[in-house]
Design an enzyme around this catalytic site. Structure first.
Site, PDB file in Angstrom:
ATOM      1  N   LYS A 154     -38.840  41.256  -5.773  1.00  0.00           N
ATOM      2  CA  LYS A 154     -37.785  41.112  -4.760  1.00  0.00           C
ATOM      3  C   LYS A 154     -36.740  42.225  -4.850  1.00  0.00           C
ATOM      4  CE  LYS A 154     -38.683  36.396  -3.527  1.00  0.00           C
ATOM      5  NZ  LYS A 154     -38.363  34.971  -3.573  1.00  0.00           N
ATOM      6  N   ARG A 210     -43.934  32.044  -9.579  1.00  0.00           N
ATOM      7  CA  ARG A 210     -44.655  32.500  -8.376  1.00  0.00           C
ATOM      8  C   ARG A 210     -44.625  34.027  -8.347  1.00  0.00           C
ATOM      9  NH1 ARG A 210     -43.706  34.010  -3.161  1.00  0.00           N
ATOM     10  NH2 ARG A 210     -45.169  33.213  -1.608  1.00  0.00           N
TER      11      ARG A 210
HETATM   12  N1  HH2 Z   1     -40.541  33.603  -1.976  1.00  0.00           N
HETATM   13  C1  HH2 Z   1     -41.289  34.049  -0.948  1.00  0.00           C
HETATM   14  C2  HH2 Z   1     -42.128  33.183  -0.242  1.00  0.00           C
HETATM   15  N2  HH2 Z   1     -42.270  31.886  -0.618  1.00  0.00           N
HETATM   16  N3  HH2 Z   1     -41.692  30.117  -2.079  1.00  0.00           N
HETATM   17  C3  HH2 Z   1     -41.003  29.653  -3.114  1.00  0.00           C
HETATM   18  N4  HH2 Z   1     -41.129  28.375  -3.506  1.00  0.00           N
HETATM   19  N5  HH2 Z   1     -40.130  30.448  -3.809  1.00  0.00           N
HETATM   20  C4  HH2 Z   1     -39.941  31.764  -3.476  1.00  0.00           C
HETATM   21  O1  HH2 Z   1     -39.113  32.449  -4.130  1.00  0.00           O
HETATM   22  C5  HH2 Z   1     -40.675  32.291  -2.361  1.00  0.00           C
HETATM   23  C6  HH2 Z   1     -41.563  31.421  -1.672  1.00  0.00           C
HETATM   24  C7  HH2 Z   1     -41.202  35.490  -0.541  1.00  0.00           C
HETATM   25  O2  HH2 Z   1     -42.203  36.252  -1.180  1.00  0.00           O
HETATM   26  P1  HH2 Z   1     -43.560  36.736  -0.484  1.00  0.00           P
HETATM   27  O3  HH2 Z   1     -44.433  35.571  -0.153  1.00  0.00           O
HETATM   28  O4  HH2 Z   1     -44.225  37.763  -1.325  1.00  0.00           O
HETATM   29  O5  HH2 Z   1     -43.099  37.496   0.806  1.00  0.00           O
HETATM   30  P2  HH2 Z   1     -43.172  37.129   2.328  1.00  0.00           P
HETATM   31  O6  HH2 Z   1     -42.378  35.870   2.539  1.00  0.00           O
HETATM   32  O7  HH2 Z   1     -42.598  38.333   3.030  1.00  0.00           O
HETATM   33  O8  HH2 Z   1     -44.627  36.873   2.679  1.00  0.00           O
END
Ligand code: HH2
Length: 275
Positions: free
Chosen positions: A213, A248
Site C-alpha cells: 500500500k 492479506r
Molecule cells: N485491501 C484491499 C482490498 N481488500 N480487504 C481487507 N479485508 N483488508 C484490506 O486491507 C483490503 C481488502 C486493497 O488491496 P488490493 O486488493 O490489492 O487492491 P484493489 O482493491 O485495488 O484490487
C-alpha cells in the site's frame, strides 16, 4: 503444531487493481495464480472482481460475478484444503461465490453497503471479515476524519461485530480488520498499526491488509507498488507481534516465511484457532 497465523493470498481478477491490475484478469491466469499462492503457503485465497483502490469506479454485479465465480469454482475443485474467500460488498456476488465453493466473505464495507449481506452470511454458515471504512472507495479519502482514530475504528468494529452476532453469525466465524488505507491518512495508518493491540482486544481474530500500500511507498520512496515487499513484511511481522492472526498479501511466499520465523520468536503457545 499448526501455524499460529494464516496468510490470505490476493487473487485480483480485475483490470485496475492498484498494484497488479490486469496481471491475472482472465480465468486461466487467475486460477494459475491462485494455485501458485496456495503452493507458496496461503491458507486462504481472497478472490476479488472489483478494485477498492481510492477513486475506483464501481463494477456492476453481473460483471463482478462473471470475473470471480469461474475462478472460485476451479480453485475449489483443485484446492480442497484452502479456504476460498470472496472480496465483495454485494450480496448477489457473495451468494454466487458461496454456491461456487467459497466459505468466507471479505466485505470491506463491514457488511453495511448491502443490507442483504449479513442475513446471507448468517444463513449460509459462512465466515466473514468485517473491515473498517468510511463511505465508499470513490469518496473515502475525503472522510478520513477522526477524534482518536484507534478509538473510533475500535468502536465501529465492535458495533459491526455486535450487529453480525445478533443477526446469527457466530462470533468464531468473524474476523475484524482496521482497514489500512481505507479512509485513512498516513498518520492514521501508522497509529492503527502502532496500537493494533487495542483492535486485537475486541476479541475476534484480526486481519491486516498492508500489502504494497501507498503508505509504505511514502516512507521508502518506492513509487512502484511491486517494490514495497520489504515494507509489507515489516508491517506484517509487527502486526503478528501485536496479536494479528490473518495477513492479506500479494507476495505470499516471502511474507509466509517471515511470519513463520517471527512466530517462533513471539509466540510459543497453541495456534489461535481455525483458518
Ligand atoms: N485491501 C484491499 C482490498 N481488500 N480487504 C481487507 N479485508 N483488508 C484490506 O486491507 C483490503 C481488502 C486493497 O488491496 P488490493 O486488493 O490489492 O487492491 P484493489 O482493491 O485495488 O484490487
Amino acid at each position: 503444531m499448526p501455524a499460529p497465523f494464516a496468510v490470505m493470498g490476493i487473487v485480483n481478477v480485475t483490470p485496475d487493481s492498484f498494484s497488479d491490475g490486469g496481471e491475472w484478469f482472465g480465468t486461466e491466469a487467475a486460477v494459475r495464480h491462485g494455485l501458485e499462492l496456495a503452493a507458496a503457503g496461503a491458507a486462504i485465497l481472497d478472490v476479488g472482481g472489483e478494485s477498492t483502490r481510492p477513486g475506483a469506479d464501481p463494477v456492476p454485479a453481473d460483471e463482478e460475478l462473471r470475473r470471480v465465480v469461474p475462478v472460485i469454482e476451479a480453485l475449489a475443485a483443485r484446492l480442497p484444503d484452502v479456504v476460498l474467500s470472496v472480496d465483495t460488498t454485494k450480496a448477489a456476488v457473495a451468494a454466487a461465490a458461496l454456491d461456487a465453493g467459497a466459505t468466507y466473505v471479505n466485505d470491506v464495507s463491514g457488511m453495511l453497503l448491502d443490507p442483504d449481506m449479513t442475513p446471507l452470511v448468517a444463513e449460509r454458515g459462512a465466515s466473514c471479515c468485517l473491515m473498517h471504512m468510511v463511505g465508499d472507495p470513490r469518496t473515502m479519502q475525503a472522510q478520513a476524519q477522526y477524534g482518536d482514530v484507534v478509538d473510533d475504528v475500535r468502536a465501529y468494529l465492535e458495533e459491526r461485530v455486535a450487529a453480525a452476532v445478533s443477526a446469527g453469525i457466530p462470533i468464531e466465524r468473524i474476523d475484524v480488520d482496521p482497514g489500512i488505507g481505507f479512509a485513512k491518512t498516513q498518520e492514521h495508518n501508522l497509529e492503527l498499526l502502532r496500537r493494533l493491540d487495542e483492535i486485537v482486544a475486541i476479541g475476534p481474530r484480526v486481519l491486516v491488509g498492508t500489502s504494497r500500500k501507498s503508505f509504505l511507498g511514502r516512507i521508502t520512496g518506492r513509487d512502484d507498488p511491486r517494490q514495497r515487499l520489504a515494507g509489507t513484511i515489516a508491517t506484517n511481522v509487527l502486526a503478528l507481534a501485536s496479536g494479528a492472526a490473518v495477513f492479506r498479501v500479494h507476495d505470499v511466499g516471502a511474507v509466509h516465511d517471515a511470519l513463520a520465523v517471527a512466530a517462533h520468536v513471539v509466540r510459543s503457545g497453541p495456534a489461535p484457532g481455525r483458518c
